[in-house]
Design an enzyme around this catalytic site. Structure first.
Site, PDB file in Angstrom:
ATOM      1  N   ASP A  73       2.003 -51.512 -15.897  1.00 24.55           N
ATOM      2  CA  ASP A  73       1.476 -51.337 -14.543  1.00 24.55           C
ATOM      3  C   ASP A  73       0.356 -52.343 -14.321  1.00 24.55           C
ATOM      4  O   ASP A  73      -0.090 -53.001 -15.252  1.00 24.55           O
ATOM      5  CB  ASP A  73       0.972 -49.910 -14.307  1.00 24.55           C
ATOM      6  CG  ASP A  73       0.226 -49.389 -15.506  1.00 24.55           C
ATOM      7  OD1 ASP A  73      -0.567 -50.149 -16.091  1.00 24.55           O
ATOM      8  OD2 ASP A  73       0.433 -48.220 -15.874  1.00 24.55           O
ATOM      9  N   ASP A  75      -3.427 -53.110 -12.796  1.00 27.76           N
ATOM     10  CA  ASP A  75      -4.704 -52.559 -12.344  1.00 27.76           C
ATOM     11  C   ASP A  75      -5.493 -53.674 -11.667  1.00 27.76           C
ATOM     12  O   ASP A  75      -5.374 -54.839 -12.034  1.00 27.76           O
ATOM     13  CB  ASP A  75      -5.509 -52.011 -13.528  1.00 27.76           C
ATOM     14  CG  ASP A  75      -4.768 -50.895 -14.249  1.00 27.76           C
ATOM     15  OD1 ASP A  75      -4.070 -50.115 -13.565  1.00 27.76           O
ATOM     16  OD2 ASP A  75      -4.843 -50.821 -15.480  1.00 27.76           O
ATOM     17  N   ASP A 149     -13.236 -52.468 -23.308  1.00 25.47           N
ATOM     18  CA  ASP A 149     -13.270 -52.209 -24.743  1.00 25.47           C
ATOM     19  C   ASP A 149     -13.022 -53.447 -25.608  1.00 25.47           C
ATOM     20  O   ASP A 149     -13.877 -53.849 -26.385  1.00 25.47           O
ATOM     21  CB  ASP A 149     -12.343 -51.041 -25.120  1.00 25.47           C
ATOM     22  CG  ASP A 149     -10.967 -51.107 -24.475  1.00 25.47           C
ATOM     23  OD1 ASP A 149     -10.649 -52.119 -23.814  1.00 25.47           O
ATOM     24  OD2 ASP A 149     -10.180 -50.147 -24.627  1.00 25.47           O
TER      25      ASP A 149
HETATM   26  P1  ATP Z   1      -1.677 -49.874 -21.450  1.00 27.37           P
HETATM   27  O1  ATP Z   1      -0.726 -50.941 -21.798  1.00 27.37           O
HETATM   28  O2  ATP Z   1      -1.566 -48.694 -22.312  1.00 27.37           O
HETATM   29  O3  ATP Z   1      -1.754 -49.518 -20.001  1.00 27.37           O
HETATM   30  P2  ATP Z   1      -4.324 -50.786 -20.937  1.00 27.37           P
HETATM   31  O4  ATP Z   1      -5.250 -51.650 -21.741  1.00 27.37           O
HETATM   32  O5  ATP Z   1      -3.918 -51.269 -19.591  1.00 27.37           O
HETATM   33  O6  ATP Z   1      -3.087 -50.495 -21.854  1.00 27.37           O
HETATM   34  P3  ATP Z   1      -5.427 -48.569 -19.551  1.00 27.37           P
HETATM   35  O7  ATP Z   1      -5.752 -47.217 -20.076  1.00 27.37           O
HETATM   36  O8  ATP Z   1      -4.419 -48.731 -18.472  1.00 27.37           O
HETATM   37  O9  ATP Z   1      -4.997 -49.388 -20.842  1.00 27.37           O
HETATM   38  O10 ATP Z   1      -6.809 -49.225 -19.128  1.00 27.37           O
HETATM   39  C1  ATP Z   1      -6.911 -50.361 -18.293  1.00 27.37           C
HETATM   40  C2  ATP Z   1      -8.114 -51.194 -18.705  1.00 27.37           C
HETATM   41  O11 ATP Z   1      -9.316 -50.423 -18.587  1.00 27.37           O
HETATM   42  C3  ATP Z   1      -8.098 -51.660 -20.150  1.00 27.37           C
HETATM   43  O12 ATP Z   1      -7.375 -52.841 -20.312  1.00 27.37           O
HETATM   44  C4  ATP Z   1      -9.562 -51.845 -20.434  1.00 27.37           C
HETATM   45  O13 ATP Z   1     -10.036 -53.054 -19.887  1.00 27.37           O
HETATM   46  C5  ATP Z   1     -10.203 -50.717 -19.659  1.00 27.37           C
HETATM   47  N1  ATP Z   1     -10.350 -49.512 -20.472  1.00 27.37           N
HETATM   48  C6  ATP Z   1      -9.472 -48.488 -20.609  1.00 27.37           C
HETATM   49  N2  ATP Z   1      -9.936 -47.535 -21.428  1.00 27.37           N
HETATM   50  C7  ATP Z   1     -11.150 -47.954 -21.829  1.00 27.37           C
HETATM   51  C8  ATP Z   1     -12.148 -47.405 -22.675  1.00 27.37           C
HETATM   52  N3  ATP Z   1     -11.962 -46.250 -23.288  1.00 27.37           N
HETATM   53  N4  ATP Z   1     -13.280 -48.124 -22.833  1.00 27.37           N
HETATM   54  C9  ATP Z   1     -13.470 -49.294 -22.216  1.00 27.37           C
HETATM   55  N5  ATP Z   1     -12.578 -49.859 -21.429  1.00 27.37           N
HETATM   56  C10 ATP Z   1     -11.426 -49.214 -21.216  1.00 27.37           C
HETATM   57 MG    MG Z   2      -2.785 -50.157 -18.043  1.00 29.94          MG
END
Ligand code: ATP
Ligand code: MG
Length: 447
Positions: A73, A75, A149
């Protein structure tokens, strides 16, 4: 007055600490053109930029594109406030309390739009272990990057220029297949222990190595996960199990000492030879389905993870002279209750799990009308898949599963010929029940 001044000085200091100039990496270097984005994310950024705001695609999507994977997805991060974002779009709503985010609906797509977050400071509310409880302060682009993160997750793609804005050397780290924490790993894990799970999941999913500085503290800090709300752990566990790389994730979780306390029983299960074989088979199966684009159900997954605990309890209850079926139900409840303390398995999923488990003894009944009724059960397919896994893992013989495979595919005459002879006891039991209920439906395992 003085407090205000001190806090301004503080804030000033922190801001400068993160205020180095980002690298701006042009498309000629990274190669990701804007047509690789979803149309919704492009339009969302365009609209925000037309209103004079900064807006970027951020996080997992940029990372996945750089690695050559399909983003799940998209963001968006912006300097517009949630209220402003909501006003610019026809279909948008603000959700969340801890962090306000805006869901913008564009056709089939839902975009998550977040306002740049500011740095934590001395006023940030935390629990007694340092976990951040309240965090809704807006900040600059640089501050937002510092709050993410891992360096690979702090990349911002500007659809207007096709450049990637990189404050923390994320593109370089990705190239070197390294998952590196932004800031001091121990402090970042204290702020949010779920980052330990994210490290393991992202490394396994993306084929990255967790940087030693981020990896080393995990083992000693694992206990902090105990203070994370169960609903969050459940979400993260579900992401991990449905990543398409669950075998790798679970193996690595165990290597890092993180399987304790998550599914409280998972460590116990993995230490029983039969349980481990079954869980690993089930996970490999799920990974395979997900990678082939077939869905999985969380109910099925959790049913497999906990099955051997149910079996153990069930055996104990039966040995204590419990009747077979009520003993199974009691064992199911016990196992789910223990889980509920740590992991908020939603009620709907718990219902699915119980359906799958309670169907298992019914597969043994292959006489009379019962097999036909079982075929009509809405959860038959899941129950049957579960049965086959049990057979593959060696918990039960292959024969019952094979019988059901044939029975499903057989026509009417063949089916009738396959039925086993009724046991005298079966008939008696059924007749007795038939009278008060007034129906002939089978309900041996479904009281
Ligand atoms: P996925 O492929 O699982 O969606 P993702 O990295 O996009 O991985 P998300 O949970 O969608 O994970 O989070 C989007 C973004 O928000 C991450 O890429 C990161 O930059 C930030 N983020 C998410 N969770 C955290 C956290 N616990 N602490 C700091 N930043 C976070
Ligand atoms: Mg994501």
């Amino acid at each position: 007055m003085i407090r205000k001044l001190i806090s301004r000085v503080f804030r000033g200091k922190k801001a400068t600490a993160s205020h180095h100039e980002p690298a701006v990496i042009p498309v000629s270097t990274h190669g990701i053109t804007r047509d690789r984005l979803s149309s919704g994310s492009r339009r969302t950024c365009e609209t925000l930029q037309q209103h004079g705001h900064k807006a970027y695609v951020v996080g997992g999507a940029v990372r996945d594109l750089l690695i050559g994977a399909d983003p799940k997805d998209f963001d968006v991060a912006t300097d517009a406030t949630p209220e402003e974002v909501r006003r610019y779009f026809r279909r948008a709503r603000i959700i969340g309390r801890r962090f306000q985010i805006v869901h913008v609906m564009m056709g089939q797509e839902t975009l998550e739009v977040t306002t740049f977050r500011g740095l934590l400071d001395e006023k940030t509310k935390t629990d007694e272990h340092g976990r951040v409880l309240h965090d809704n302060v807006f900040g600059s682009h640089a501050e937002d990057a510092a709050r993410r993160d891992f360096t690979a997750n702090a990349l911002y793609y500007d659809p207007a220029t096709e450049a990637i804005i990189d404050y923390h050397h994320g593109v370089g780290d990705l190239k070197q297949k390294t998952l590196r924490m932004i800031g001091e790993p121990r402090a970042r894990y204290r702020e949010d222990p779920v980052r330990m799970l994210r490290a393991v999941r992202l490394a396994a999913k993306l084929g990255l190595v967790i940087d030693p500085d981020a990896r080393q503290p995990i083992r000693e800090m694992a206990d902090l996960l105990e203070n994370v709300p169960p609903a969050r752990l459940f979400d993260e566990m579900l992401k991990l199990l449905t990543s398409g790389h669950s075998v790798k994730c679970i193996t690595q979780l165990r290597d890092e000492g993180l399987h304790h306390g998550l599914l409280p029983l998972l460590d116990v299960i993995l230490e029983q030879p039969m349980g481990e074989k079954f869980v690993m088979l089930a996970l490999a199966n799920t990974d395979d389905r997900i990678r082939r684009g077939k869905g999985t159900s969380p109910g099925f997954l959790f049913a497999t993870l906990l099955w051997h605990e149910v079996l153990a309890h069930w055996e104990k209850l039966k040995a204590g002279n419990g009747a077979k079926i009520p003993a199974l139900y009691q064992a199911m409840d016990t196992v789910l209750d223990v889980q509920a303390e740590k992991l908020a398995i939603t009620r709907r999923i718990a219902g699915d799990i119980k359906d799958i488990w309670s169907l298992q003894p019914r597969f043994e009944q292959r006489a009379g009308k019962r097999p036909y009724a079982l075929l009509e059960q809405p959860r038959f397919r899941a129950g049957y898949d579960f049965l086959l896994l049990r057979a593959q893992a060696g918990e039960i013989g292959m024969e019952v599963g094979e019988w059901w495979t044939r029975f499903q595919n057989a026509d009417g005459d063949e089916r009738a010929a396959m039925l086993l002879p009724e046991q005298p006891g079966d008939k008696k039991r059924r007749r007795r029940r038939k009278k008060p209920a007034g129906t002939g439906s089978d309900s041996a395992a479904n009281p």
